[in-house]
Design a protein around this motif. Structure first.
Motif, PDB file in Angstrom:
ATOM      1  N   PHE A  88       0.740  -1.216  -0.107  1.00 33.78           N
ATOM      2  CA  PHE A  88       0.029  -0.013   0.146  1.00 33.78           C
ATOM      3  C   PHE A  88       0.955   1.289  -0.077  1.00 33.78           C
ATOM      4  O   PHE A  88       2.026   1.182   0.711  1.00 33.78           O
ATOM      5  CB  PHE A  88      -0.967   0.049   1.100  1.00 33.78           C
ATOM      6  N   PRO A  89       0.571   2.348  -0.630  1.00 31.90           N
ATOM      7  CA  PRO A  89      -0.411   2.494  -1.665  1.00 31.90           C
ATOM      8  C   PRO A  89      -0.279   1.943  -2.887  1.00 31.90           C
ATOM      9  O   PRO A  89       0.737   1.355  -3.159  1.00 31.90           O
ATOM     10  CB  PRO A  89      -0.672   4.096  -1.651  1.00 31.90           C
ATOM     11  N   CYS A  90      -1.309   1.798  -3.745  1.00 33.60           N
ATOM     12  CA  CYS A  90      -1.167   1.204  -4.935  1.00 33.60           C
ATOM     13  C   CYS A  90      -1.681   2.288  -6.146  1.00 33.60           C
ATOM     14  O   CYS A  90      -2.609   3.149  -5.919  1.00 33.60           O
ATOM     15  CB  CYS A  90      -2.025  -0.278  -5.084  1.00 33.60           C
ATOM     16  N   GLY A  91      -1.200   1.813  -7.370  1.00 35.01           N
ATOM     17  CA  GLY A  91      -1.737   2.881  -8.256  1.00 35.01           C
ATOM     18  C   GLY A  91      -1.566   1.954  -9.732  1.00 35.01           C
ATOM     19  O   GLY A  91      -0.906   0.944  -9.933  1.00 35.01           O
ATOM     20  N   GLU A  92      -2.609   2.228 -10.664  1.00 34.86           N
ATOM     21  CA  GLU A  92      -2.783   1.485 -11.904  1.00 34.86           C
ATOM     22  C   GLU A  92      -1.899   2.183 -12.945  1.00 34.86           C
ATOM     23  O   GLU A  92      -2.065   3.321 -13.367  1.00 34.86           O
ATOM     24  CB  GLU A  92      -4.162   1.304 -12.348  1.00 34.86           C
ATOM     25  N   LEU A  93      -0.868   1.387 -13.595  1.00 34.92           N
ATOM     26  CA  LEU A  93       0.037   1.845 -14.580  1.00 34.92           C
ATOM     27  C   LEU A  93      -0.791   2.055 -16.091  1.00 34.92           C
ATOM     28  O   LEU A  93      -2.274   1.131 -16.039  1.00 34.92           O
ATOM     29  CB  LEU A  93       1.038   1.015 -14.716  1.00 34.92           C
ATOM     30  N   SER A  99       0.701  -1.151  -9.460  1.00 32.20           N
ATOM     31  CA  SER A  99       2.120  -0.999  -8.686  1.00 32.20           C
ATOM     32  C   SER A  99       1.781  -0.594  -7.280  1.00 32.20           C
ATOM     33  O   SER A  99       0.984   0.263  -7.218  1.00 32.20           O
ATOM     34  CB  SER A  99       2.913  -0.035  -9.628  1.00 32.20           C
ATOM     35  N   CYS A 100       2.446  -1.366  -6.620  1.00 35.50           N
ATOM     36  CA  CYS A 100       2.278  -0.928  -5.134  1.00 35.50           C
ATOM     37  C   CYS A 100       3.653  -0.661  -4.212  1.00 35.50           C
ATOM     38  O   CYS A 100       4.537  -1.056  -4.763  1.00 35.50           O
ATOM     39  CB  CYS A 100       1.407  -2.042  -4.362  1.00 35.50           C
ATOM     40  N   GLY A 101       3.306  -0.101  -3.151  1.00 37.10           N
ATOM     41  CA  GLY A 101       4.432  -0.130  -1.991  1.00 37.10           C
ATOM     42  C   GLY A 101       5.570   1.144  -2.263  1.00 37.10           C
ATOM     43  O   GLY A 101       5.956   1.350  -1.135  1.00 37.10           O
ATOM     44  N   TYR A 102       5.247   2.092  -3.261  1.00 35.95           N
ATOM     45  CA  TYR A 102       5.978   3.406  -3.143  1.00 35.95           C
ATOM     46  C   TYR A 102       5.556   4.242  -2.081  1.00 35.95           C
ATOM     47  O   TYR A 102       4.248   4.348  -1.923  1.00 35.95           O
ATOM     48  CB  TYR A 102       6.069   3.980  -4.480  1.00 35.95           C
ATOM     49  N   PRO A 103       6.338   4.955  -1.117  1.00 35.90           N
ATOM     50  CA  PRO A 103       5.842   5.677  -0.232  1.00 35.90           C
ATOM     51  C   PRO A 103       4.854   7.090  -0.718  1.00 35.90           C
ATOM     52  O   PRO A 103       4.481   7.492   0.197  1.00 35.90           O
ATOM     53  CB  PRO A 103       6.966   6.076   0.594  1.00 35.90           C
ATOM     54  N   LEU A 107       4.469   7.986  -7.353  1.00 33.06           N
ATOM     55  CA  LEU A 107       5.220   7.141  -7.826  1.00 33.06           C
ATOM     56  C   LEU A 107       4.475   5.728  -8.084  1.00 33.06           C
ATOM     57  O   LEU A 107       5.083   4.928  -9.142  1.00 33.06           O
ATOM     58  CB  LEU A 107       6.333   6.760  -6.872  1.00 33.06           C
ATOM     59  N   ASN A 108       3.290   5.142  -7.658  1.00 32.90           N
ATOM     60  CA  ASN A 108       2.666   3.912  -8.032  1.00 32.90           C
ATOM     61  C   ASN A 108       2.008   4.129  -9.301  1.00 32.90           C
ATOM     62  O   ASN A 108       1.679   3.066  -9.724  1.00 32.90           O
ATOM     63  CB  ASN A 108       1.895   3.713  -6.841  1.00 32.90           C
ATOM     64  N   LEU A 110       3.780   5.318 -11.961  1.00 32.86           N
ATOM     65  CA  LEU A 110       4.532   5.502 -12.833  1.00 32.86           C
ATOM     66  C   LEU A 110       5.527   4.423 -13.139  1.00 32.86           C
ATOM     67  O   LEU A 110       5.743   3.401 -12.028  1.00 32.86           O
ATOM     68  CB  LEU A 110       5.638   6.658 -12.391  1.00 32.86           C
ATOM     69  N   ASP A 111       5.681   3.903 -14.364  1.00 32.69           N
ATOM     70  CA  ASP A 111       6.352   2.526 -14.951  1.00 32.69           C
ATOM     71  C   ASP A 111       7.891   3.021 -14.313  1.00 32.69           C
ATOM     72  O   ASP A 111       8.229   3.892 -14.060  1.00 32.69           O
ATOM     73  CB  ASP A 111       6.147   2.052 -16.176  1.00 32.69           C
ATOM     74  N   VAL A 112       8.736   2.170 -14.789  1.00 31.51           N
ATOM     75  CA  VAL A 112      10.087   2.118 -14.358  1.00 31.51           C
ATOM     76  C   VAL A 112      10.749   3.413 -15.400  1.00 31.51           C
ATOM     77  O   VAL A 112      11.381   4.234 -14.734  1.00 31.51           O
ATOM     78  CB  VAL A 112      11.093   0.849 -14.758  1.00 31.51           C
ATOM     79  N   GLU A 113      10.301   3.568 -16.594  1.00 36.99           N
ATOM     80  CA  GLU A 113      10.887   4.614 -17.160  1.00 36.99           C
ATOM     81  C   GLU A 113      10.192   5.839 -16.634  1.00 36.99           C
ATOM     82  O   GLU A 113      11.066   6.927 -16.817  1.00 36.99           O
ATOM     83  CB  GLU A 113      10.223   4.539 -18.626  1.00 36.99           C
ATOM     84  N   GLY A 114       9.097   6.061 -16.224  1.00 41.70           N
ATOM     85  CA  GLY A 114       8.376   7.105 -15.753  1.00 41.70           C
ATOM     86  C   GLY A 114       9.166   7.694 -14.448  1.00 41.70           C
ATOM     87  O   GLY A 114       9.389   8.757 -14.283  1.00 41.70           O
ATOM     88  N   ARG A 115       9.622   6.603 -13.521  1.00 41.25           N
ATOM     89  CA  ARG A 115      10.309   7.040 -12.090  1.00 41.25           C
ATOM     90  C   ARG A 115      11.502   7.280 -12.545  1.00 41.25           C
ATOM     91  O   ARG A 115      12.219   8.348 -12.004  1.00 41.25           O
ATOM     92  CB  ARG A 115      10.243   5.726 -11.494  1.00 41.25           C
ATOM     93  N   LEU A 116      12.229   6.798 -13.523  1.00 41.15           N
ATOM     94  CA  LEU A 116      13.746   7.259 -13.879  1.00 41.15           C
ATOM     95  C   LEU A 116      13.584   8.648 -14.358  1.00 41.15           C
ATOM     96  O   LEU A 116      14.536   9.444 -14.029  1.00 41.15           O
ATOM     97  CB  LEU A 116      14.453   6.175 -15.205  1.00 41.15           C
ATOM     98  N   ILE A 117      12.701   8.896 -15.152  1.00 37.11           N
ATOM     99  CA  ILE A 117      12.488  10.363 -15.763  1.00 37.11           C
ATOM    100  C   ILE A 117      12.352  11.332 -14.440  1.00 37.11           C
ATOM    101  O   ILE A 117      12.952  12.341 -14.471  1.00 37.11           O
ATOM    102  CB  ILE A 117      11.418  10.637 -16.576  1.00 37.11           C
ATOM    103  N   PHE A 118      11.402  10.825 -13.698  1.00 35.75           N
ATOM    104  CA  PHE A 118      11.103  11.897 -12.205  1.00 35.75           C
ATOM    105  C   PHE A 118      12.483  11.758 -11.686  1.00 35.75           C
ATOM    106  O   PHE A 118      12.904  12.848 -11.187  1.00 35.75           O
ATOM    107  CB  PHE A 118      10.277  10.900 -11.574  1.00 35.75           C
ATOM    108  N   TYR A 119      13.246  10.813 -11.241  1.00 34.00           N
ATOM    109  CA  TYR A 119      14.642  11.021 -10.629  1.00 34.00           C
ATOM    110  C   TYR A 119      15.452  11.638 -11.190  1.00 34.00           C
ATOM    111  O   TYR A 119      16.222  12.559 -10.690  1.00 34.00           O
ATOM    112  CB  TYR A 119      15.080   9.606 -10.239  1.00 34.00           C
ATOM    113  N   PHE A 120      15.423  11.736 -12.459  1.00 31.45           N
ATOM    114  CA  PHE A 120      16.386  12.436 -13.352  1.00 31.45           C
ATOM    115  C   PHE A 120      16.036  14.005 -13.138  1.00 31.45           C
ATOM    116  O   PHE A 120      17.070  14.922 -12.791  1.00 31.45           O
ATOM    117  CB  PHE A 120      16.596  12.192 -14.902  1.00 31.45           C
ATOM    118  N   ILE A 121      15.020  14.188 -13.140  1.00 34.39           N
ATOM    119  CA  ILE A 121      14.431  15.759 -13.022  1.00 34.39           C
ATOM    120  C   ILE A 121      14.565  16.155 -11.505  1.00 34.39           C
ATOM    121  O   ILE A 121      15.059  17.372 -11.416  1.00 34.39           O
ATOM    122  CB  ILE A 121      13.021  15.949 -13.454  1.00 34.39           C
ATOM    123  N   VAL A 122      14.502  15.362 -10.504  1.00 38.50           N
ATOM    124  CA  VAL A 122      14.842  15.497  -9.361  1.00 38.50           C
ATOM    125  C   VAL A 122      16.463  15.684  -9.006  1.00 38.50           C
ATOM    126  O   VAL A 122      16.868  16.718  -8.360  1.00 38.50           O
ATOM    127  CB  VAL A 122      14.552  14.421  -8.336  1.00 38.50           C
TER     128      VAL A 122
END
Length: 145
Positions: A88-93, A99-103, A107-108, A110-122
């Motif tokens: 928990f929490p969960c989100g539908e890709l 996808s579940c478990g991101y705090p 983030l739940n 976003l797929d792997v590519e979306g999270r990588l883009i987010f992390y790069f922006i951060v």
């Protein structure tokens, strides 16, 4: 100081865009004030401490490597420890998988590519934050390096 600026900017932008989900109902004035203190008030105290009391931004290599280790460590902590141990929490890709478990709720979704883009922006925002904080502490007339 650098990470606090990053958290401050990200928290309020993501909150304004609804990335944390719907606001909880039943928040008392104490809950609202606690939220503002945690995500704004601590920044004020930290800035005062760094500007007036500490000797921050003296060694470029040391400070930037610590920033990098904290940045990479936190992402690894979320990706390889927190997410795999929570349901928990969960989100539908977009492809329909869940996808579940991101705090952080967004983030739940976003797929792997979306999270990588987010992390790069951060990361880019963090480097800009580092440069701005270093310039603020060093004052006018000093190089960033």
């Amino acid at each position: 100081m650098v990470l606090n600026v990053l958290v401050f900017v990200l928290y309020w932008v993501i909150k304004l865009l609804g990335g944390f989900g719907a606001a909880e109902s039943g928040w008392s004035i104490f809950d609202v004030l606690k939220d503002y203190y945690m995500h704004f008030g601590t920044s004020v105290f930290l800035f005062a401490e760094v500007l007036f009391y500490s000797k921050a931004f003296q060694d470029f290599r040391k400070e930037f490597s610590v920033f990098g280790m904290i940045f990479v460590g936190y992402i690894c902590w979320m990706e390889f420890f927190v997410q795999v141990r929570n349901d928990f929490p969960c989100g539908e890709l977009a492809d329909g998988t869940v996808s579940c478990g991101y705090p952080y709720l967004f983030l739940n979704y976003l797929d792997v590519e979306g999270r990588l883009i987010f992390y790069f922006i951060v990361l880019i925002l963090g480097i800009i934050s580092w440069g701005g904080c270093r310039k603020l502490v060093k004052g006018p007339g000093h190089s960033l390096f």
